[in-house]
Design a protein around this motif. Sequence first.
Motif, PDB file in Angstrom:
ATOM      1  N   SER A  86      -2.055   4.808   5.125  1.00  0.00           N
ATOM      2  CA  SER A  86      -1.918   3.395   4.737  1.00  0.00           C
ATOM      3  C   SER A  86      -1.061   2.580   5.706  1.00  0.00           C
ATOM      4  O   SER A  86      -1.441   1.458   6.068  1.00  0.00           O
ATOM      5  CB  SER A  86      -1.359   3.276   3.324  1.00  0.00           C
ATOM      6  N   GLY A 113      -4.158   0.406  -0.757  1.00  0.00           N
ATOM      7  CA  GLY A 113      -3.344   1.350  -1.536  1.00  0.00           C
ATOM      8  C   GLY A 113      -4.210   2.223  -2.444  1.00  0.00           C
ATOM      9  O   GLY A 113      -3.873   3.371  -2.710  1.00  0.00           O
ATOM     10  N   SER A 132       0.837  -1.204   0.000  1.00  0.00           N
ATOM     11  CA  SER A 132       0.000   0.000   0.000  1.00  0.00           C
ATOM     12  C   SER A 132       0.873   1.256   0.000  1.00  0.00           C
ATOM     13  O   SER A 132       0.531   2.252  -0.637  1.00  0.00           O
ATOM     14  CB  SER A 132      -0.969  -0.004   1.181  1.00  0.00           C
TER      15      SER A 132
END
Lengths: 247, 421
Positions: free
Chosen positions: B336, B327, B239
């Motif tokens: 994230s 992500g 991510s």
Amino acid sequence: MISIQHISKKYKGADNYSVLDLDLHIAEREIFGLLGPNGAGKTTLISMLCALIKPTSGTFSIDGLTYKENKRKLKQLIGIVPQEYALYPSLTAFENLQYFGSMYGLKGKELHDKITNFLEHLGLGKFANKRIETFSGGMKRRVNLIASILHEPKVLFLDEPTVGVDVQSKNVIIQFLQELNAKGTTIIYTSHHLNEAENFCTKVAIIDHGKIIVEGEPAHLIHTNEGAHSLEDVFLSLTGKALRDHA
Amino acid sequence: MHKLWASTYKEFLLLIRDMGGVAILFVMPLVLIITITLIQDSTFQTVKDIKIPILIVDKDHGDVAKTMLEGLEDSNSFEVIEKQTEEEAKNLVSKGEYQLAVIIPEKLTEDLHQKISNNVDGIMAKVMGEEADSLPKPDVENKEVKLYFDPATQQSFKSSVKNGIDKMISKIETQSIYKAFQEQISDNPEEAIFETENFITFTEILPKIEGRDVLPNSVQHNVPAWTLFAIFFIIVPLSINMVKEKSQGTFVRLRTNPVSYATVLGGKTILYLLVCLIQFVLMLLVGVYVFPAMGLPALDVSGRLPLLFVVALFSGLAAIGLGLLLGTLAKTQEQSAPFGATFVVILAAVGGVWVPVFIMPKFMQVLSNISPMNWGLNAFYDVFLRQASLMDIVPEITLLFIFFILTTIIAIVYNEKKNAV
């Protein structure tokens, strides 16, 4: 080449329209300058034309195509040089260009040769295998430009392509763009450098508050504006001298 | 296809250009699995081999207290330390200096014998057809063995001690009853009338492979659980990689390119799946070769490797699907990274990596059924510990695959919707 009808854009939560009911026609092989103070709507307009944001209303077509019907084909037709460098810092110039070229379906020797030629042409041949993170601003701008023209687009959008670069780099970039235009590429360009635009563009439009306030050839605009000796005079007389800071 | 491979190659280059990141990606899971196994194995050894000091206050001074003391000492789990007063023992335990204090009440032996004697007399009188003894029997109050635990003591330890003491007391009571009957029936206390050994015993039947018992050890339990945990941690770097593309502006360029978001995600999926599988191989190698060198039991993978790779592959896909979704949704690394790390820990907890699902509250057990980590863990346990075949793990790997497809589709649809023109 580019036909824009009544296009408007209002961002979520914004009080005013960034682009308001704008009509514009850009002919093939034109070098068209979109000029205006900060927050005038230049980048918003280019972003809509490049399918990065959706217009609130209005329509446009490029070479007779619309994103709704020919998204993939239209993307193949255009190139965009964004304001940011839009490159992977840890990859070399060659690797960046190889990747972005591949995204346009280019491969093998054709891609390799194109990358090599363009890098040489823009004075970056010996830096091909250096990482982007080691490049100066001017070098990054040139790689940023090559990444957008590997597929030889018919229309090239440039958002402040010479911002933050030295005079030499700027000169090389402008010269290169003129060569591209001579080969048939239509160029739409935004800039705050009015002298550059005056010399470079075949036609300009000054935008303010999301609307075009004047449009024409630079020389004609200077001639028809009383007391104006340059495009900058025209610009200031039409947009005023007040600061345009915004957040 | 060319665009997919170009994307994969680009992801590969991005990964290897950050050697520190690569090292963390491969070394940290190994550090995790070694640390956790060492701790869990040493805890197990501690409980098995090292005696925990506990306090005893014997107010009884009789046979029952003596039997209890002997029982505790013979259990090989405790080092019994006698204290004179309940107050002293209670204070030491509440300060955390000892885990447990056992207080044996006054006159426990005497009253237990009296209680049993009363009951046996009554029964014998009935059996012999005699009138119950007209003399009033002394009233005997129920006795209470008090246990003081350090408040920091874990519930599992408390339960195990309580069960052990309860079992010991039951045994003493039963033997006392037998003894009372013996005294009533026979004049010779040495005469064996009753068989006092347990009639019902139990034997653990272990699974067998080619005739030999398969004894699961802490490594067989730990490696699958923590391998899965490490595999799911791939969502953090994945991510971050995607959020970086947004902040660098390369994602904007990709959006103007004639390439689908699915292709961009495909490149990431292939590369990160490869990373997951390499992580998995390294963890197996550690289990098989490094653990024995460290005095830990070796990981037994014999005859299971193909199925283990199948489970790792599908677990990796599920983790990557989650990473792609995170992500896509996250705008910054600050969103994230902490979310990804915390979410993996939650998934691990719900999935049964730390606490077995069967001892969770009902609601959490239901929740556990929808945790991909639970599906992966069950599939690993099926292969490692239950000698499962491919058909046995089909339900779990199907769920993992569906999870991957679903999260990826949500990511693509969200991206398309957000960036529709």
